[in-house]
Design an enzyme around this catalytic site. Structure first.
Site, short mmCIF file in Angstrom:
data_model
loop_
_atom_site.label_atom_id
_atom_site.label_comp_id
_atom_site.label_asym_id
_atom_site.label_seq_id
_atom_site.Cartn_x
_atom_site.Cartn_y
_atom_site.Cartn_z
N ASP A 50 2.49 16.37 1.07
CA ASP A 50 3.39 16.87 2.09
C ASP A 50 4.25 18.07 1.66
O ASP A 50 4.32 19.10 2.35
CB ASP A 50 4.33 15.69 2.37
CG ASP A 50 4.80 15.68 3.77
OD1 ASP A 50 4.08 16.22 4.60
OD2 ASP A 50 5.91 15.15 4.00
N ASP A 62 -0.19 8.69 -1.30
CA ASP A 62 0.60 8.10 -0.20
C ASP A 62 -0.15 8.06 1.15
O ASP A 62 0.20 7.28 2.02
CB ASP A 62 1.91 8.87 -0.01
CG ASP A 62 2.77 8.89 -1.26
OD1 ASP A 62 2.58 8.00 -2.12
OD2 ASP A 62 3.62 9.79 -1.39
O1 F6P Z 1 3.95 11.15 -3.67
C1 F6P Z 1 3.29 10.43 -4.66
C2 F6P Z 1 4.25 9.52 -5.37
O2 F6P Z 1 3.54 8.81 -6.37
C3 F6P Z 1 5.03 8.56 -4.49
O3 F6P Z 1 4.27 7.45 -4.10
C4 F6P Z 1 6.21 8.22 -5.37
O4 F6P Z 1 7.33 7.82 -4.60
C5 F6P Z 1 6.48 9.53 -6.07
O5 F6P Z 1 5.27 10.27 -6.02
C6 F6P Z 1 6.93 9.38 -7.50
O6 F6P Z 1 7.23 10.65 -7.97
P1 F6P Z 1 7.44 11.02 -9.51
O7 F6P Z 1 6.10 10.99 -10.17
O8 F6P Z 1 8.04 12.38 -9.50
O9 F6P Z 1 8.32 9.96 -10.08
#
Ligand code: F6P
Length: 330
Positions: free
Chosen positions: A113, A138
């Site tokens: 997104d 997601d």
């Molecule tokens: O958008 C993918 C995702 O894995 C989400 O499901 C999760 O909330 C987020 O990214 C975690 O982000 P980061 O890897 O920056 O902690």
């Protein structure tokens, strides 16, 4: 190997980038983009570390062999980086200088997104044709049934939950299992349905923890002794759910947060198939002189949706699946 000349000649030098969270199948998509571009007579660059690489000029030439042996590898060979700096106009100006320096006249952006919204800004500010490929575990992107990586993440979480069920059954416990999905419940819903979870808690549907406690008690009356509750991270924390259920049942309750393991691993056949098809189509669209589109899959067909529409609209959860899962897991 001899390459074919592009008959449209609209773009010559394209770049591929994987900003934001990685997703299994991104490498498969990079391979499809690079090889389709080279076979069509285009030069193709890889931008490293997402938007940060565009800002810092970390841009490298991609050859047919640069993408050899990666079809089955999780993560992204181009690396990635969360890049809030890209929201600043001044920082973006540096990125645009690099687009000019490398004569990049088309881009394929493989991401979720946030990447899509950023690429829409780049298109508006520079006019660069950009085709987006949805890639996010997601699966929350409008305009596609599947984003690359979703199926793999669901299968990874499912495998973990199947294992947790073994110990839950042995100890006669309740397990509250938190899955990723940011503000959405797509992963939780698919995993909950396929794991036979006794309850699925997602942000899109109002939930009642007392009612879940009651469902557990009814289950116990019928002889059930272990229960799986799947919680989407965007709905409520698994810890909170566990505290609530401990008070309302006489069972031991344990929490398991699956976390980033859901983002890794070798992509499933479905994630790879989507990546191969969308990666190749994205390049064809650039060659045809298109830009500001996202490619996606709808009812097994490749479709294209304008990027601004994708950014504006919200993908809806399938409530029928939610009801089905609840009905089957009594
Ligand atoms: O958008 C993918 C995702 O894995 C989400 O499901 C999760 O909330 C987020 O990214 C975690 O982000 P980061 O890897 O920056 O902690």
């Amino acid at each position: 190997m001899k390459t074919k000349e592009s008959k449209f000649h609209k773009v010559k030098n394209i770049a591929v980038v994987t900003p934001g969270g990685d997703a299994p199948g991104m490498n498969t998509a990079i391979r499809a983009v690079v090889r389709t571009a080279i076979f069509s007579g285009l030069k193709v660059y890889g931008i490293e570390k997402g938007w940060l690489g565009l800002i810092e000029g970390k841009i490298r030439n991609m050859e047919l062999q640069s993408v050899g042996g990666i079809i089955n590898r999780g993560g992204t060979i181009l690396h990635t980086h969360r890049c809030p700096e890209f929201n600043q106009k001044q920082t973006r100006a540096a990125a645009y200088e690099n687009l000019k320096a490398y004569n990049i006249d088309g881009m394929v952006v493989i991401g979720g997104d946030g990447s899509l919204k950023a690429s829409h800004i780049i298109h508006q500010e520079t006019g660069t044709p950009i085709i987006n490929i949805p890639a996010s575990i997601d699966n929350d992107i409008y305009g596609t049934d599947y984003s690359i990586g979703f199926d793999t993440a669901v299968n990874t979480a499912l495998e973990a939950i199947d294992k947790i069920r073994d110990t839950a059954t042995s100890h006669e416990r309740v397990f509250v299992i938190e899955v990723m999905g940011r503000n959405n419940g797509f992963i939780a819903l698919d995993v909950g349905l396929t794991a036979g979870a006794e309850a699925i808690i997602i942000p899109e549907v109002a939930f009642n923890l007392d009612a879940i406690g009651q469902k557990i008690r009814y289950g116990q009356q019928r002889g059930k002794s272990s229960f799986i509750i799947v919680v989407a991270e965007g709905a409520i924390s698994a810890g909170e759910v566990a505290v609530h259920l401990k008070k309302r049942t006489n069972l031991d309750v344990r929490v398991s947060i699956l976390g980033h393991m859901q983002r890794g691993g070798s992509p499933t056949a479905l994630s790879r198939e989507v990546a191969c098809k969308l990666g190749s189509r994205a390049v064809q669209l650039l060659i045809e002189g298109k830009g500001a589109l996202m490619v996606g899959i709808a009812s097994d067909k490749i479709i294209e949706t304008p990027t601004d529409e994708v950014a504006r609209r919200k993908k809806k959860i399938d409530l029928a699946t939610y009801k089905l899962a609840n009905m089957l897991a009594t």
